[in-house]
Design a protein around this motif. Structure first.
Motif, PDB file in Angstrom:
ATOM      1  N   ARG A 126       0.835  -1.191   0.000  1.00  0.00           N
ATOM      2  CA  ARG A 126       0.000   0.000   0.000  1.00  0.00           C
ATOM      3  C   ARG A 126       0.878   1.252   0.000  1.00  0.00           C
ATOM      4  NH1 ARG A 126      -2.726   0.062   5.213  1.00  0.00           N
ATOM      5  NH2 ARG A 126      -3.979  -1.662   4.438  1.00  0.00           N
TER       6      ARG A 126
ATOM      7  N   ASP B 280      -5.958  -0.027  -0.916  1.00  0.00           N
ATOM      8  CA  ASP B 280      -6.557  -1.354  -0.817  1.00  0.00           C
ATOM      9  C   ASP B 280      -7.604  -1.560  -1.901  1.00  0.00           C
ATOM     10  OD1 ASP B 280      -4.997  -1.994   1.336  1.00  0.00           O
ATOM     11  OD2 ASP B 280      -6.486  -1.377   2.822  1.00  0.00           O
TER      12      ASP B 280
ATOM     13  N   ASP C 126      -0.025  -5.136   2.708  1.00  0.00           N
ATOM     14  CA  ASP C 126       0.506  -4.209   3.699  1.00  0.00           C
ATOM     15  C   ASP C 126       0.599  -4.952   5.016  1.00  0.00           C
ATOM     16  OD1 ASP C 126       1.536  -1.935   4.769  1.00  0.00           O
ATOM     17  OD2 ASP C 126      -0.179  -0.647   4.311  1.00  0.00           O
TER      18      ASP C 126
ATOM     19  N   ASN D  96      -3.887  -4.953   9.675  1.00  0.00           N
ATOM     20  CA  ASN D  96      -4.588  -3.999  10.523  1.00  0.00           C
ATOM     21  C   ASN D  96      -4.531  -4.495  11.962  1.00  0.00           C
ATOM     22  OD1 ASN D  96      -5.196  -2.578   8.249  1.00  0.00           O
ATOM     23  ND2 ASN D  96      -7.317  -3.228   8.120  1.00  0.00           N
TER      24      ASN D  96
ATOM     25  N   ASP E 261      -7.787  -7.061   9.361  1.00  0.00           N
ATOM     26  CA  ASP E 261      -7.569  -7.491   7.972  1.00  0.00           C
ATOM     27  C   ASP E 261      -6.082  -7.770   7.753  1.00  0.00           C
ATOM     28  OD1 ASP E 261      -7.497  -7.877   5.249  1.00  0.00           O
ATOM     29  OD2 ASP E 261      -8.822  -6.211   4.789  1.00  0.00           O
TER      30      ASP E 261
ATOM     31  N   ASN F  32      -4.632  -7.753   4.974  1.00  0.00           N
ATOM     32  CA  ASN F  32      -4.171  -6.973   3.815  1.00  0.00           C
ATOM     33  C   ASN F  32      -3.432  -7.836   2.799  1.00  0.00           C
ATOM     34  OD1 ASN F  32      -5.243  -4.460   4.636  1.00  0.00           O
ATOM     35  ND2 ASN F  32      -3.547  -4.169   6.043  1.00  0.00           N
ATOM     36  N   ASN F  33      -4.026  -9.009   2.540  1.00  0.00           N
ATOM     37  CA  ASN F  33      -3.582  -9.915   1.477  1.00  0.00           C
ATOM     38  C   ASN F  33      -2.235 -10.564   1.738  1.00  0.00           C
ATOM     39  OD1 ASN F  33      -5.920  -9.386  -0.119  1.00  0.00           O
ATOM     40  ND2 ASN F  33      -4.977  -7.508  -0.847  1.00  0.00           N
TER      41      ASN F  33
ATOM     42  N   SER G 200       1.759  -4.954  12.654  1.00  0.00           N
ATOM     43  CA  SER G 200       0.704  -3.967  12.646  1.00  0.00           C
ATOM     44  C   SER G 200       0.912  -2.951  13.760  1.00  0.00           C
ATOM     45  CB  SER G 200      -0.650  -4.659  12.826  1.00  0.00           C
ATOM     46  OG  SER G 200      -0.773  -5.146  14.156  1.00  0.00           O
TER      47      SER G 200
END
Length: 1190
Positions: free
Chosen positions: A559, A608, A635, A638, A661, A663-664, A720
């Motif tokens: 990100r 995102d 990223d 979270n 999340d 974030n993939n 995070s």
């Protein structure tokens, strides 16, 4: 062979089925030609194109418009019937017909009433080929009547009773939409307890005091006229049991009085429908709506099931809080028994609704228009279905076929009319009527008998452009009666195309299954029937396909970064290329972060929401290709959230959380930290780590800590942000688990013992009132343990102790709850004092001119009065007889030997010097007294190089040398040695001359030297210990002017020039011969060459040898080897010959091993040697070079 298209179908490969289905649709369309030019002169029966709906409800406030549009050739005329009889529009001034159309307009806005024109209308369109009729159009005006006036009594009932408020709206056309509102036009709230039924009534499963109001109003909205009608307000009052008893007591006599009982809970009963069963009938295609509303306390819940079946998944919907079941697009398969179940805590009841689905007629196969040529056969088929099954009836030109004029070419067979050997008089419009009790269907289909020569409807010279290796379809839309045959030709003189390469379809289309570049050209379509022939030319161009030669690639970016996709496309240069980028098959976001530049897409500051599939679409007018790549935006995770503490025990707690999340990028682990708000507020400590698959952790706790926890998620990109802190959890106090660490006992003074330790932190205290119990005991003494309890400090001083005595020490933690476990005992010592005695029996053994060995006797341990650090030697250079007088101004050097050493080495001494030294013992307090001074002398050593060497007063055959003695003679100089040798113009070395010079000389003249010759000199001093470092220099004798003049004259003579040329040629031939022999295998004798260049001192040359070695650079501290040479700018390079203390000591703290080998570092400064200078590289003149051979 010629390929002809006949009316019958051909067998084609299965792979072309989809294409043939499409072409068949085109064929059926050709039966009614739609080409405008063709329609201009083609006779055709009427066809109804537009008409009003069967059930036509009109607004009585507007003019009535009844539509009827038709086409035909010649244009049809129109007439109307009303209620089954002819409607003469000319006699009614309010009725007009639109010119060229059958549409009626009835002007009721000026005068007249809509009710006057209510009825059933039918339109007829007629020309010379037949008559088509419309549906029966039932015209009715919309009605929105008012509610009948009625007096509504207020309703009073107990809390918990059921209630139904009737609406009963007036009958309107069409039926109104019902809703309930209050006086403020606000919709009344509805729920599982209160809801509106399909009939408009408002149902209360049970009432509550908040249902009391005076403005329950039912509204009816008539959409057609855009009017709303209102019922009189209904007043409802819900009273509690106490209020009801008070009301009864005030209005009844004692004999009539009764006490109202509190409302009790009750099982469900249905308010609608009534009974246990009911029936419902619905038409196919409509929406089936079933309703069950129950009362009870508590409020019942409604469930639906279908007996002996399941509810259709995609067509079933629940409305009105599941009180209404709706099934859309209902069919006969939906018939059956449906059961609604009402249930609350006290019981359940059910109601069964038997559903029957009927069907108005619907088409299975509607009749299609039929175009025939004279003498042909054909048929009209009319098939419909319904429940009950519809009845089929035929009409001809709007007249029942039973009473229509007879036609010998037709025969009626139920739902089919069969035509044979038709003639032009057989043209007519036939109507098929399929009807049952729920409705009817009416379809017009004409039979048009035509005799027409072939006509090609495709535009002439149409250009078709097709991509290579794809099918090419060349149109040849045609019409003719009888049906023409079609042939295709390529080129001006080509033969008919064969069916083994091409495919010819029944609609005239020519298909080239795989078009190639050689398919380009002109194609001719020829249509023939018995009445004539027509032809048309079309052109075909084959284009190169569009290809993506570099596709966008899958990308994973973080990100906030920038990503770029590349899409390189190759296409036919004659076509216009357009590249479009899509995201998730939609347009790119209208955002300045997206930049499209030629074949690149760049996304800056990735978010995102930018993740997804990006597609590059390359379009030309003929083809389209695309390629996609997925962008994954990753990223750090979270932060976790919803932290919760459970299973709270004295020394453990369970922490759970919800991951944020990822974030993939999958979460690999969670890091748990804690804060102790009581002792270290704001400071977070690591607690533990758990797998990324876990969302709970069992945490071990310490007593008397006010815990807060936070969690951080970790993936491959990092960790995070921390989660929000959990709630605080204060554990109970307990005695300390551990004692202080780093306990030591050292004295700061000779008569004390300082006990120190590392205190426990607040987290380790386990409770309030942290203190320490300090205990000490003199080892090997007769005393008991002494102890004292001190506050939360880190040291305690015991005074009045003997000097340097061992003590046993322990420090124990305690708090208000109790003591920590028994602490470990450590050894300490009271304070040290300076040593009392010096080392004895100091001896010195001189090893060589730069090294001496010192021995001493150790000091008794009791006299050291502290921890033995080692022994320290002070030594210095002194003048004999002035040792004590100048000691204050002498620089002393120090070497320290750690541990219990009794000898050590003194390196780096100066040769031929007078030294003194003493030895002292060292403890933690400092140095003891010095031993008596011991003196010693170092023997002679080799001298350093002479300080300078200069060559002055050069003449034709002499040179004078001047020098300064060595800066460090290191003894008594015995003599100087001078060596020199000549150097010719090719840098080769001559014989070496060795000359001894007395030590008291500083100047020497060399005579009988060759004129104009360069010499190299090597010069060094000697003592009894040997030769010192050498110094080198170069110089040149001068040139005799008269001889130089004669030489120049000779050099200018012709014979001398010729002689030199011959010598040069001879030398060149010799060099070539040597080079050839060397290439044939001759090797250079490296060892012999090295021997030839050896040090003149090692391998002196014979003075009578007239040969010279090869000159090369060499070390300045040695005489030149053969082939060596040094620069000569008259500067001197001096070499080190002294033993360096860097190899032995460490100065004041220099150290030696037990065996006396040096391990330290010398502290004195090392004298820097003069830097090597740049020497002259002056070369002799060519004449001098020649003379050097003489």
């Amino acid at each position: 062979m010629q390929l002809k298209i006949m009316p019958k179908k051909k067998r084609l490969p299965a792979g072309r089925v989809a294409l043939i289905l499409f072409l068949c649709q085109m064929i059926s369309a050709l039966e009614v030609p739609l080409d405008p030019k063709l329609l201009e002169d083609l006779v055709q029966p009427p066809t109804i194109t537009q008409q009003s709906p069967k059930d036509y409800i009109i607004d009585p406030r507007e003019n009535i418009v009844i539509q009827c549009e038709a086409k035909g050739k010649p244009p049809p005329s129109f007439s109307w019937t009303r209620n089954g009889t002819h409607f003469d529009i000319d006699k009614d001034p309010l009725v007009t017909m639109k010119p060229g159309s059958g549409t009626l307009t009835i002007n009721i806005m000026s005068e007249g009433k809509a009710e006057t024109y209510e009825g059933v209308y039918q339109c007829t369109a007629r020309n010379e080929r037949g008559a088509a009729i419309s549906n029966n159009i039932v015209v009715r005006p919309s009605r929105s009547p008012l509610w009948t006036k009625e007096k509504l009594e207020p309703i009073t009932l107990r809390n918990g009773q059921s209630l139904v408020l009737p609406c009963r709206p007036p009958l309107g056309l069409p039926p109104p939409i019902i809703f309930w509102m209050d006086n403020s036009f606000q919709r009344l709230p509805q729920s599982e307890r209160v809801s509106q039924g399909l009939n408009g009534d408002l149902y209360f499963s049970n009432v509550l005091p908040e249902d009391t109001r005076e403005d329950y109003i039912c509204y009816a909205r008539f959409n057609h006229t855009q009017t709303i009608q209102q019922k009189q307000p209904i007043s409802v009052k819900v009273i509690s049991v106490d209020e009801l008893n008070d009301t009864i007591a005030a209005n009844l006599s004692d004999t009539e009085f009764y006490s109202a009982k509190p409302n009790r809970e009750r099982p469900p009963t249905f308010l609608t429908p009534e009974g246990n069963t009911s029936n419902k009938e619905e038409l196919r295609g409509n929406v089936l709506s079933l309703e069950c509303i129950a009362e009870g306390l508590p409020t019942p819940v409604i469930y639906w099931i279908k007996e002996d079946g399941t509810l259709p998944t995609n067509r079933t919907f629940y409305r009105n809080f599941k009180k209404t079941l709706q099934i859309i697009q209902v069919s006969e398969a939906d018939s059956g028994n449906y059961q609604c179940i009402a249930k609350n805590a006290l019981g359940a009841i059910h109601h069964t609704i038997s559903v029957t689905v009927k069907a108005a007629p619907y088409w299975i196969l509607a009749p299609q228009n039929l175009v025939l040529s004279p003498g042909e056969d054909g048929s009209l088929i009319c098939r419909a279905n319904g429940n009950p099954k519809p009845r089929i009836s035929w009409l001809s030109n709007g007249v029942p076929i039973e009473i229509a004029p007879d036609d010998p070419s037709r025969k009626i067979d139920g739902d089919t009319i069969i035509f044979s050997n038709v003639q032009e008089r057989s043209s007519a419009v036939y109507q098929c009527n399929a009807s049952n009790e729920y409705g009817y269907l009416l379809a017009n289909a004409f039979v048009n008998v035509l005799a027409e020569p072939p006509r090609i409807l495709t535009s002439a010279n149409t250009l078709y452009q097709v991509i290579a290796n794809r099918p090419a379809l060349l149109d040849c839309a045609f019409f003719g009666s009888p049906l023409p045959t079609i042939e295709w030709f390529k080129g001006a003189k080509g033969s008919a195309l064969r069916d083994d390469i091409y495919v010819l379809h029944e609609n005239g289309t020519l298909e080239i299954p795989v078009a190639q570049k050689d398919s380009t050209g002109t194609y001719t379509c020829v249509a023939r029937n018995k009445l004539g022939m027509a032809k048309n030319e079309v052109h075909l161009e084959i284009k190169d396909p569009t290809r993506i030669i570099k596709q966008p690639e899958y990308a994973v970016v973080q990100r906030g970064s920038t990503v770029s996709f590349e899409c390189k496309v190759k296409h036919d240069h004659t076509l216009t290329l357009t590249i479009t980028w899509l995201k998730d098959n939609g347009e790119l976001p209208s955002d300045g972060r997206f930049t499209v530049d030629k074949d690149h897409l760049e996304v800056a500051d990735v978010r995102d929401s930018d993740g997804g599939a990006y597609t590059c679409v390359a379009n030309t007018t003929l083809d389209m290709v695309s390629a996609s790549a997925v962008l994954s935006v990753v990223d750090v995770p979270n932060p976790p959230f919803d932290l919760e503490l459970t299973d709270q025990l004295d020394k453990s707690v369970q922490l759970s959380w919800t991951p944020g999340d990822d974030n993939n990028s999958p979460i690999t682990k969670f890091i748990i930290e804690y804060e102790d708000a009581m002792h270290e507020a704001g400071l977070w400590h690591h607690q533990t780590e758990v797998s990324g698959m876990q969302t709970t952790a069992q945490l071990k706790l310490s007593p008397y800590v006010n815990y807060s926890f936070r969690v951080m998620a970790v993936n491959s990109l990092g960790r995070s942000l921390p989660s929000e802190p959990s709630e605080q959890y204060l554990t109970k106090a307990a005695e300390p688990d551990t004692n202080p660490t780093a306990v030591e006992g050292l004295g700061s003074e000779p008569d004390n013992l300082v006990i120190t330790w590392k205190p426990l932190n607040g987290f380790e205290s386990n409770g309030p009132g942290l203190q320490y119990k300090v205990s000490w005991l003199q080892k090997d003494g007769d005393d008991e343990w002494a102890s004292v309890v001190v506050a939360n400090v880190s040291k305690y001083i015991v005074s009045g102790t003997p000097t340097f005595v061992p003590y046993l020490i322990k420090v124990q933690a305690l708090n208000d709850v109790g003591f920590a476990p028994e602490p470990a005992v450590v050894m300490g010592h009271s304070g040290e004092d300076l040593p009392m005695v010096a080392p004895g029996n100091v001896r010195v053994n001189v090893v060589n001119s730069t090294l001496a060995e010192v021995h001493w006797d150790p000091v008794p341990l009791k006299s050291i009065r502290g921890h033995l650090q080692g022994y320290r030697i002070y030594y210095w250079k002194a003048q004999e007889g002035s040792l004590k007088r100048n000691r204050r101004h002498i620089e002393k050097k120090i070497l320290t030997f750690q541990g219990n050493k009794t000898h050590g080495m003194l390196p780096g001494l100066e040769p031929f010097s007078h030294y003194a030294l003493n030895v002292r013992v060292v403890n933690g307090k400092g140095e003891g007294p010095a031993s008596p001074d011991r003196v010693f002398n170092t023997p002679e050593g080799v001298p350093s190089a002479p300080s300078s060497l200069k060559i002055i007063n050069p003449t034709l055959d002499s040179l004078t040398l001047e020098w300064d003695p060595p800066s460090r003679p290191n003894g008594i100089l015995t003599e100087y040695t001078l060596k020199y040798q000549p150097i010719n113009s090719t840098h080769e070395l001559g014989p070496l001359v060795d000359l001894k010079i007395p030590a008291n000389k500083t100047r020497w003249t060399l005579k009988n030297l060759n004129f104009s010759t360069r010499y190299k000199f090597y010069f060094y001093a000697q003592t009894a210990a040997g030769s010192g470092s050498q110094i080198t220099e170069e110089a040149v004798t001068t040139v005799d002017e008269a001889m130089a003049s004669r030489q120049v004259d000779i050099a200018t003579q012709g014979w001398f020039i010729g002689l030199m040329c011959a010598v040069a040629l001879l030398i060149l031939i010799l060099l070539i011969v040597c080079f050839i022999r060397r290439n044939k295998g001759g090797k250079y004798p490296v060892k012999e060459k090295e021997d030839a260049h050896a040090d003149p001192e090692i391998q002196p040359m014979k003075e009578d040898d007239g040969t010279f070695g090869e000159y090369s650079d060499a070390e300045d501290h040695k005489p030149l080897k053969k082939g060596s040479r040094t620069p000569s700018d008259r500067t001197v390079k001096k070499e080190d010959s002294d033993d360096s203390l860097v190899d032995y000591g460490e100065g004041v703290n220099g150290q030696f091993n037990e065996d006396g080998s040096f391990i330290g570092q010398y502290s004195g400064k090392k004298e820097k040697e003069p830097a090597e200078g740049n020497e002259s590289s002056e070369a002799p003149s060519p004449v001098n070079a020649m003379n050097s051979f003489v």
